[in-house]
Enzyme design. Sequence first.
Site, PDB file in Angstrom:
ATOM      1  N   CYS A  31       0.835  -1.213   0.000  1.00 58.97           N
ATOM      2  CA  CYS A  31       0.000   0.000   0.000  1.00 58.97           C
ATOM      3  C   CYS A  31       0.869   1.262   0.000  1.00 58.97           C
ATOM      4  CB  CYS A  31      -0.910  -0.050   1.232  1.00 58.97           C
ATOM      5  SG  CYS A  31      -1.780   1.471   1.601  1.00 58.97           S
ATOM      6  N   CYS A  34       0.061   3.781   2.750  1.00 60.05           N
ATOM      7  CA  CYS A  34       0.500   3.220   4.033  1.00 60.05           C
ATOM      8  C   CYS A  34       1.986   3.477   4.248  1.00 60.05           C
ATOM      9  CB  CYS A  34       0.245   1.716   4.089  1.00 60.05           C
ATOM     10  SG  CYS A  34      -1.486   1.228   3.969  1.00 60.05           S
TER      11      CYS A  34
END
Length: 102
Positions: A31, A34
């Site tokens: 991600c 993230c």
Amino acid sequence: MAVVTITTENFETEVMQSDKPVIIDFWADWCGPCKRLSPAVDELSEQTSEIKMCKVNVDEQPELVSRFQIMSIPTLISFKNGNIYKTSVGLIPKNAILDLVK
């Protein structure tokens, strides 16, 4: 204080029984947002001892993902006294992370 990795095995002790507010970062290696949020979470864990900063790898902890109905990542969930206090989905600035416990 270092970031605490949360699993189904230590969730009760580290989060529900914590005497401090807790912020959990639900994330994954793949991600992009993230990866951009992670350094802020790490820095805050070193800068404040009043809040326990934690991370859950969504690929490794599907039970916690299901329990908290995580649909998008990064998702931050704050807990106070064992109860969910606030939730944030998506990339947010470092100062907004602390707002999750105010």
